[in-house]
Write an enzyme that holds these catalytic residues in place. Structure first.
Site, PDB file in Angstrom:
ATOM      1  N   ASN A  99      20.467 -79.195 -47.586  1.00 58.72           N
ATOM      2  CA  ASN A  99      19.663 -80.338 -47.438  1.00 58.72           C
ATOM      3  C   ASN A  99      19.108 -80.915 -48.922  1.00 58.72           C
ATOM      4  OD1 ASN A  99      17.829 -78.538 -48.525  1.00 58.72           O
ATOM      5  ND2 ASN A  99      16.226 -78.707 -46.854  1.00 58.72           N
TER       6      ASN A  99
ATOM      7  N   ILE B  13      23.182 -70.055 -56.758  1.00 59.80           N
ATOM      8  CA  ILE B  13      24.062 -69.021 -56.466  1.00 59.80           C
ATOM      9  C   ILE B  13      25.278 -69.242 -55.388  1.00 59.80           C
ATOM     10  CG2 ILE B  13      24.278 -66.563 -55.400  1.00 59.80           C
ATOM     11  CD1 ILE B  13      21.400 -66.052 -55.946  1.00 59.80           C
TER      12      ILE B  13
ATOM     13  N   TYR C 207       7.461 -64.258 -49.639  1.00 63.95           N
ATOM     14  CA  TYR C 207       8.735 -64.581 -49.920  1.00 63.95           C
ATOM     15  C   TYR C 207       9.499 -63.177 -49.359  1.00 63.95           C
ATOM     16  CZ  TYR C 207      13.188 -64.808 -52.388  1.00 63.95           C
ATOM     17  OH  TYR C 207      14.739 -64.948 -52.585  1.00 63.95           O
TER      18      TYR C 207
HETATM   19  N1  LIG Z   1      17.976 -66.233 -57.745  1.00 65.14           N
HETATM   20  C1  LIG Z   1      17.784 -64.976 -57.390  1.00 65.14           C
HETATM   21  O1  LIG Z   1      17.433 -64.332 -58.461  1.00 65.14           O
HETATM   22  C2  LIG Z   1      17.623 -64.513 -56.295  1.00 65.14           C
HETATM   23  C3  LIG Z   1      17.304 -63.119 -55.719  1.00 65.14           C
HETATM   24  C4  LIG Z   1      17.328 -62.428 -54.804  1.00 65.14           C
HETATM   25  C5  LIG Z   1      17.702 -63.400 -53.791  1.00 65.14           C
HETATM   26  N2  LIG Z   1      18.098 -64.625 -53.676  1.00 65.14           N
HETATM   27  C6  LIG Z   1      18.674 -65.287 -52.712  1.00 65.14           C
HETATM   28  O2  LIG Z   1      19.613 -66.194 -52.889  1.00 65.14           O
HETATM   29  C7  LIG Z   1      19.612 -67.165 -52.307  1.00 65.14           C
HETATM   30  C8  LIG Z   1      20.220 -68.260 -53.142  1.00 65.14           C
HETATM   31  O3  LIG Z   1      19.096 -68.408 -53.967  1.00 65.14           O
HETATM   32  P1  LIG Z   1      19.311 -69.405 -55.363  1.00 65.14           P
HETATM   33  O4  LIG Z   1      18.650 -68.703 -56.459  1.00 65.14           O
HETATM   34  O5  LIG Z   1      20.533 -69.805 -55.490  1.00 65.14           O
HETATM   35  O6  LIG Z   1      18.202 -70.762 -54.953  1.00 65.14           O
HETATM   36  P2  LIG Z   1      18.658 -72.209 -54.810  1.00 65.14           P
HETATM   37  O7  LIG Z   1      17.423 -72.940 -54.768  1.00 65.14           O
HETATM   38  O8  LIG Z   1      19.244 -72.661 -56.032  1.00 65.14           O
HETATM   39  O9  LIG Z   1      19.563 -72.398 -53.555  1.00 65.14           O
HETATM   40  C9  LIG Z   1      19.046 -72.439 -52.365  1.00 65.14           C
HETATM   41  C10 LIG Z   1      20.061 -73.680 -51.753  1.00 65.14           C
HETATM   42  O10 LIG Z   1      19.578 -73.937 -50.434  1.00 65.14           O
HETATM   43  C11 LIG Z   1      19.341 -75.261 -50.315  1.00 65.14           C
HETATM   44  N3  LIG Z   1      18.212 -74.959 -49.101  1.00 65.14           N
HETATM   45  C12 LIG Z   1      16.991 -74.636 -49.144  1.00 65.14           C
HETATM   46  N4  LIG Z   1      16.453 -74.847 -47.945  1.00 65.14           N
HETATM   47  C13 LIG Z   1      17.324 -75.404 -46.835  1.00 65.14           C
HETATM   48  C14 LIG Z   1      17.439 -75.771 -45.744  1.00 65.14           C
HETATM   49  N5  LIG Z   1      16.190 -75.582 -44.913  1.00 65.14           N
HETATM   50  N6  LIG Z   1      18.577 -76.264 -45.067  1.00 65.14           N
HETATM   51  C15 LIG Z   1      19.634 -76.402 -46.009  1.00 65.14           C
HETATM   52  N7  LIG Z   1      19.712 -76.047 -47.272  1.00 65.14           N
HETATM   53  C16 LIG Z   1      18.489 -75.483 -47.749  1.00 65.14           C
HETATM   54  C17 LIG Z   1      18.734 -75.814 -51.449  1.00 65.14           C
HETATM   55  O11 LIG Z   1      18.938 -77.155 -51.340  1.00 65.14           O
HETATM   56  C18 LIG Z   1      19.739 -74.991 -52.423  1.00 65.14           C
HETATM   57  O12 LIG Z   1      20.975 -75.698 -52.431  1.00 65.14           O
HETATM   58  C19 LIG Z   1      18.423 -67.618 -51.512  1.00 65.14           C
HETATM   59  O13 LIG Z   1      18.696 -67.026 -50.164  1.00 65.14           O
HETATM   60  C20 LIG Z   1      17.601 -66.493 -52.286  1.00 65.14           C
HETATM   61  O14 LIG Z   1      16.548 -66.053 -51.412  1.00 65.14           O
HETATM   62  C21 LIG Z   1      18.115 -65.166 -55.057  1.00 65.14           C
END
Ligand SMILES: NC(=O)c1ccc[n+]([C@@H]2O[C@H](COP(=O)([O-])OP(=O)(O)OC[C@H]3O[C@@H](n4cnc5c(N)ncnc54)[C@H](O)[C@@H]3O)[C@@H](O)[C@H]2O)c1
Length: 304
Positions: free
Chosen positions: A32, A12, A140
């Site tokens: 990271n 996202i 979560y």
């Molecule tokens: N994908 C979904 O359907 C969904 C739904 C609701 C909420 N979200 C939220 O949206 C956000 C993005 O989710 P996503 O689906 O893109 O996941 P994703 O895993 O693709 O993205 C998360 C990013 O954060 C980075 N990251 C994780 N922990 C880290 C840390 N400690 N320090 C620095 N970087 C870190 C990862 O490398 C990654 O680039 C998250 O907060 C997730 O909880 C996602």
């Protein structure tokens, strides 16, 4: 205006960053790379490889002085949160608290937080408004809700403005099968490689699928609107896993056999978000129909 995006190299986050660049914002990413990838990051953006829990994060805030922080970095895997709740809390709760401390110290004008429909837990088959009871069924979901409460209290005590966006199940290009709403990425991956997709439970469980570019738009709108509000970001349409698979098979013209397995711990039966508040206070509307979003997503997976 300078915007720091944590997790900007993720699924996202990378779309949010693309849209911020389109709108001419000055963008820095902290990631990271635990699940994120450099190749999906816009080349114009400065990328700092760092964990949000690193003590060096303070130097980033001191040096960069961001006006707005879009906080998306998180442990996003529901199953992992059930196996390792403490690791989930470390990343999601403590990570958020540390960022809030820097936002306070360095006078950040707004924090935009990626929360989730997972905070609501099990609901009847109905449209969920932001005032619904909070009853997460996974660690979560609980860690996202705890982070929301810290954000609230930091705002009350130290006047850090925020917008909390509770996303439905997000899908689209660049998604991997590891994350929260990865069912579409997983299905396309399996179907395109000739393997059978797996359905957990009856497949009659329903979800609200929202396209990632619509999520990016909600974040951009939240920079100027929706201050100190919690807002659902979803399509308010329900689709069962069985229906979804049928749509995807008709798009790909591949008819694979399905493997059925028991439901997983922490999985919810129904989830559909009312988006009236998003329309009223952010002027946000989902612009992608599921079929159009699936088509764009399918074309992406075909080409990688
Ligand atoms: N994908 C979904 O359907 C969904 C739904 C609701 C909420 N979200 C939220 O949206 C956000 C993005 O989710 P996503 O689906 O893109 O996941 P994703 O895993 O693709 O993205 C998360 C990013 O954060 C980075 N990251 C994780 N922990 C880290 C840390 N400690 N320090 C620095 N970087 C870190 C990862 O490398 C990654 O680039 C998250 O907060 C997730 O909880 C996602």
């Amino acid at each position: 205006m300078k915007i720091l995006v944590t997790g900007g190299a993720g699924f996202i986050g990378s779309h949010v960053v693309d849209m911020l660049i389109e709108y001419d914002y000055d963008v820095i990413i902290v990631d990271n790379f635990c699940t994120g990838k450099k190749v999906i990051v816009h080349p114009q953006v400065r990328l700092i490889k760092m964990d949000i829990n690193s003590p060096h994060m303070e130097e980033v805030f001191g040096r960069e002085q961001p006006d707005v922080v879009i906080h998306m970095a998180a442990q996003v895997n529901v199953t992992k949160s059930m196996l390792h709740p403490e690791a989930d809390a470390e990343q999601n709760i403590l990570g958020t608290i540390r960022l809030l401390g820097y936002c306070h110290k360095y006078h950040v004008q707004k924090l935009i937080f990626s929360s989730s429909c997972a905070v609501y837990g099990e609901t009847k088959d109905c449209s969920i408004t932001e005032t619904f009871p909070i009853q997460p069924l996974s660690f979560y979901g609980l860690s996202k809700y705890a982070s929301e409460r810290y954000i609230h209290l930091y705002c009350t005590l130290y006047q850090i403005p925020f917008t909390i966006l509770r996303y439905a199940n997000v899908y689209g290009p660049r998604q991997t099968s590891l994350g929260e709403g990865g069912v579409i990425a997983t299905f396309f991956g399996k179907v395109l490689s000739g393997e059978s997709p797996i359905i957990y439970g009856t497949g009659e469980q329903t979800r609200d699928y929202v396209y990632v570019k619509d999520i990016a738009k909600a974040n951009v709108l939240a920079i100027t609107e929706g201050t100190n509000e919690i807002v659902n970001i979803g399509s308010n349409r329900k689709t069962s896993v069985n229906e979804l698979l049928k749509m995807m098979m008709s798009l790909t013209s591949i008819d694979s056999a399905v493997i059925r397995k028991p439901s997983r711990v922490g999985d919810i039966q129904h989830s559909r978000l009312d988006n009236t508040k998003a329309a009223t206070i952010l002027s946000w509307y989902p612009s992608y129909e599921l079929l159009d979003g699936l088509w764009e997503t399918f074309n992406y997976y075909k080409e990688i």
